[in-house]
Scaffold this active site. Structure first.
Site, PDB file in Angstrom:
ATOM      1  N   CYS A 253       2.944  -8.548  -1.436  1.00 17.91           N
ATOM      2  CA  CYS A 253       1.880  -7.718  -0.872  1.00 17.91           C
ATOM      3  C   CYS A 253       1.989  -7.513   0.636  1.00 17.91           C
ATOM      4  CB  CYS A 253       0.534  -8.309  -1.250  1.00 17.91           C
ATOM      5  SG  CYS A 253       0.376  -8.408  -3.035  1.00 17.91           S
TER       6      CYS A 253
ATOM      7  N   HIS B 116      -5.718  -7.277   6.257  1.00 23.48           N
ATOM      8  CA  HIS B 116      -5.265  -7.381   4.866  1.00 23.48           C
ATOM      9  C   HIS B 116      -6.478  -7.152   3.970  1.00 23.48           C
ATOM     10  CE1 HIS B 116      -2.563  -8.497   1.689  1.00 23.48           C
ATOM     11  NE2 HIS B 116      -3.264  -9.548   1.337  1.00 23.48           N
TER      12      HIS B 116
ATOM     13  N   HIS C  30      -6.028  -2.542  -3.661  1.00 20.36           N
ATOM     14  CA  HIS C  30      -4.825  -3.210  -3.164  1.00 20.36           C
ATOM     15  C   HIS C  30      -3.601  -2.508  -3.754  1.00 20.36           C
ATOM     16  CE1 HIS C  30      -2.006  -5.961  -1.697  1.00 20.36           C
ATOM     17  NE2 HIS C  30      -2.650  -7.107  -1.888  1.00 20.36           N
TER      18      HIS C  30
END
Lengths: 418, 399
Positions: B152, B285, B322
């Site tokens: 990620c 994030h 995400h």
């Protein structure tokens, strides 16, 4: 500006041994590290050569803590890291005070874990999928798990470029030291042998056929039809030259330069050697060496009809007049194709060649393919005083990487500026 | 970029500033056996408009998304790939899962006892490096084609590597970013971790319930400033430096004190020769899981001290979900636009502040701000921490 990169340790887990010395001795003695695969017969596979490292016992390398949370690739990498750290003299104490990074090249990484995780969810329902396995479904799981196991808190990266992944990871790590602020990185590659990769490569027609005669996975041989799929994990400890000397490390070699290239027309079956030529020339330029100054070449060739041909054509083009003189070895007739680990296995063997003065012969190569240019293929293990060597890694799909290493006693900048 | 709220710079930026969300019921697979059903899929994606040379049916969705983003980046950067530049034109793409649909199809056949039907499409389509390879093949790029699958945070790793290649003189042009497609495997995993929010992603809110998996791609066209100026290119910003570290702590959980993340932020500032006081915006994030947002807040405070309270921070995952390996690449594009357009996108659905998340998260409304320095943070499985610093260019539109 550009800092020198020292190689100060090696760690390898392979079917031909778990030390650089054992591996190199096996190559020089022309031993083959794979056999026949029988367990997939029921799936109608046409190939039957290769296999896993049957002797691998993770508990021999991963002592003191549970390793259940690591999948096979993770265990192979963590084990190679144990060996490379020990070989380079990094103690647990030293790891607490200095950051060491990890850069891993891999083609498939955790594919088997990903497959199992998904199949389990398909058959038993999503609520029975294992969260523990999910952590390993990311492609960087082996690098992450190894960093946790060995407390490697520097940069942690995973590189994927197919079969060239390992050598590209080595070049990438070397650049992080040469041009960046890193001072110590474990770099290398790994791929496990699993059903998914065997099936994929076999259906793509890349593997050696099961009824093939003995010669059939011999690099550069006219009879070649494909390669034998095996597995390995291999890591080198790279350190910034001055800091390696400062800590009293023994320097095994130096990474002098590397280059990567790709062929955007690879899906055209008649694609040529252009990318491999550019990678080799780029590596030589970066290293500041002329082809005539390269003592030997470790070729990527594994018995693939197209890739071996292109690599031979490229070697002919780059070494032109020297091509007939520079000895070329290819160890995949013995090691098999270890994908992400392959370039690093070649590098380890070459570093041992610097030390022992022996260049392994290309096992099984009696007469090279007459369609290939005339090159000095090393057919028998020979004595050689090699202080520099070029490593090639050629992918199935247009990727090429070349990397030049020298023995530690060779001073840089031997090529006059032109 | 290609996202669930818009494709192309203008459409995406407009939607982002307006706080549009890309969450809908998952369509690409059946979620009836799951306890959650929402995802951030891109509904209206038409690969045929952008995938012109590769057969779009033979390549995976992540490749299609990456190719689309790459074509858009070339168009936006007014650059053509030609025989004169292709050998020194590379591509570097970050991803979490690569092309997961190929292993999912493999598994569908495996569990139906149809292994004999698996053909060469599996090898041609699945290994993650094919995403970069497909971009290179589609556009005719002959430089390095590399994939960095660091989960990620992968987009930041890819951009960092591309910058290194350019600075070392090994490439003249780089397309760098990230791509990931919506995947059953990813969704199943996060569902099993109990990490997926049932309806909406609300980073830093007291009542946040989790992340929402999404998909997308973003590619940046990178070149040395002198070259860009010489060819008269429009310059959005400079990439000043980066910091990459590893917690070496846990595969899926961040370090409880945010040490590794803070180290990456400080390393990025140092590499960029930028003081903490100079940072005008942090792209977080900000996944929306209870733990991430709390620990990320701790990490920012650890790196910035009291200055942390003065820096606007926002999470675009509140709108896109995400997008995995693409996430930090999309964020990097957002940082570039924040600098060139002097606007900061909001963190949506932030209604009830969390006492443990007490920084300025730009709640719900975009903000006008002269962003000269932006920091782009992303974290990943494996304990990977990444921070990228983007700065206003002296040759950019703002000067």
């Amino acid at each position: 500006m550009k800092r020198r990169v020292a190689i100060t340790g090696m760690g390898v887990i392979s079917s031909l041994g778990d030390s650089s010395q054992a591996l190199h001795a096996a190559f020089c003695e022309q031993r083959v590290g794979f056999g026949r695969i029988v367990e997939y017969d029921s799936h109608g596979m046409e190939s039957r050569w290769g296999g896993e490292i049957s002797a691998f016992q993770p508990e021999s390398y991963l002592r003191g803590r549970l390793f259940r949370s690591l999948d096979r690739t993770g265990r192979l990498v963590a084990a190679a890291a144990t060996l490379a750290l020990a070989n380079s003299g990094w103690s647990q104490e030293a790891l607490k005070s200095r950051e060491v990074g990890l850069v891993l090249g891999t083609m498939f990484s955790s594919m088997h874990t990903i497959g199992q995780f998904d199949r389990h969810a398909l058959m038993e329902g999503p609520s029975s999928a294992s969260p523990l396995d999910f952590a390993n479904t990311v492609i960087n799981s082996a690098a992450g798990q190894t960093a946790i196991w060995h407390k490697l808190s520097g940069i942690n990266s995973t590189i994927a470029s197919g079969a060239t992944s390992g050598l590209m990871a080595l070049g990438y790590a070397a650049d992080l030291i040469s041009y960046g602020s890193q001072t110590a990185i474990l770099a290398g590659g790994a791929d496990e042998f699993c059903f998914e990769s065997f099936c994929g490569l076999e259906r793509a027609g890349l593997l050696r056929l099961k009824d093939a005669t003995e010669e059939c996975c011999v690099p550069f041989a006219a009879s070649r039809t494909g390669f034998a799929l095996t597995e390995a994990s291999a890591l080198l400890m790279l350190e910034e030259w001055d800091s390696a000397i400062e800590r009293g490390a023994s320097i095994l070699g130096e990474i002098r330069g590397h280059a990567n290239a790709s062929n955007p027309l690879y899906h055209n079956p008649t694609h040529g050697p252009d990318a491999i030529v550019r990678a080799m020339r780029g590596a030589l330029d970066a290293a500041g060496l002329f082809p005539s100054q390269v003592c030997c070449v470790s070729a990527s060739a594994n018995g693939s009809p197209v890739a071996d041909r292109n690599e031979a054509l490229a070697l002919g083009a780059v070494f032109n007049s020297h091509g007939s003189a520079t000895p070329i070895t290819a160890i995949k007739s013995m090691a098999g194709e270890t994908l992400g680990a392959s370039g690093i296995v070649q590098a380890i063997d070459l570093l041992e060649t610097f030390r022992t003065g022996q260049l392994p012969g290309i096992f099984g190569l009696k007469d090279s393919d007459p369609c290939l240019p005339a090159l000095n293929f090393c057919q028998q293990t020979q004595n050689i005083h090699a202080r520099s060597g070029l490593i090639n890694s050629v992918g199935f799909d247009g990727h090429a990487c070349s990397l030049l290493i020298c023995a530690p006693d060779i001073e840089p900048e031997v090529r006059p500026a032109n | 970029m290609v996202t669930s709220i818009g494709t192309g710079r203008e459409e995406f930026w407009k939607a982002l500033l307006a706080g549009r969300c890309g969450f809908k019921r998952v369509k690409s697979f059946d979620t009836s056996r799951y306890s959650v059903h929402i995802g951030g899929e891109i509904d209206d994606f038409e690969p045929c408009k952008y995938v012109l040379h590769r057969h779009s049916s033979a390549i995976g969705r992540s490749s299609q998304l990456a190719i689309t983003a790459a074509r858009l980046a070339l168009e936006d950067g007014s650059l053509r790939v030609a025989d004169t530049n292709r050998d020194r034109f590379g591509v570097c793409v970050g991803t979490t899962s690569g092309e997961p649909h190929f292993i999912e199809r493999f598994n569908d056949r495996y569990v139906s006892n149809e292994i004999s039907k698996i053909g060469r499409e599996f090898l041609d389509g699945y290994p993650c490096h094919v995403v970069a390879g497909n971009v290179a093949a589609e556009l005719g790029l002959a430089g390095e084609a590399m994939m960095i699958p660091t989960a990620c945070a992968a987009g930041n790793y890819a951009i960092a590597h591309a910058c290194d290649l350019l600075r070392a003189g090994k490439s003249d042009f780089m397309l760098a970013g990230g791509a990931d497609s919506f995947s059953r495997i990813t969704y199943t995993g996060f569902a099993r971790l109990g990490a997926i929010a049932p309806e909406v992603c609300q980073p830093f809110d007291r009542d946040r319930k989790g992340m929402i998996p999404g998909e997308g791609a973003a590619m940046l066209l990178l070149e040395l400033q002198e070259r860009a100026v010489a060819r008269g290119a429009r310059i959005y910003c400079e990439i000043a430096g980066y910091g990459l570290t590893c917690d070496a702590h846990h595969m899926t959980a961040a370090h409880p004190e945010g040490k590794g993340a803070a180290r990456a932020m400080r390393m990025a500032l140092q590499a960029s020769n930028i003081a903490a006081e100079q940072v005008d915006y942090i792209s977080a994030h900000g996944t929306g899981t209870p733990t991430n947002d709390r620990l990320e807040t701790i990490a920012v405070k650890r790196a910035f001290g009291d200055l942390a309270y003065k820096i606007p921070i926002s999470s675009i995952k509140s709108m896109l979900g995400h997008t995995m390996g693409a996430a930090s690449a999309i964020q990097a594009a957002v940082c570039a636009l924040a600098i060139s357009e002097k606007k900061i996108p909001p963190t949506m659905h932030l209604v009830n502040p969390d006492p443990e998340c007490d920084l300025d998260y730009v709640p719900n409304v975009a903000r006008t701000c002269n962003v000269k320095v932006a920091m782009n943070n992303a974290y990943a499985f494996g304990g990977n921490n990444s921070s990228l610093i983007l700065t206003q260019s002296h040759n950019g539109p703002s000067n």
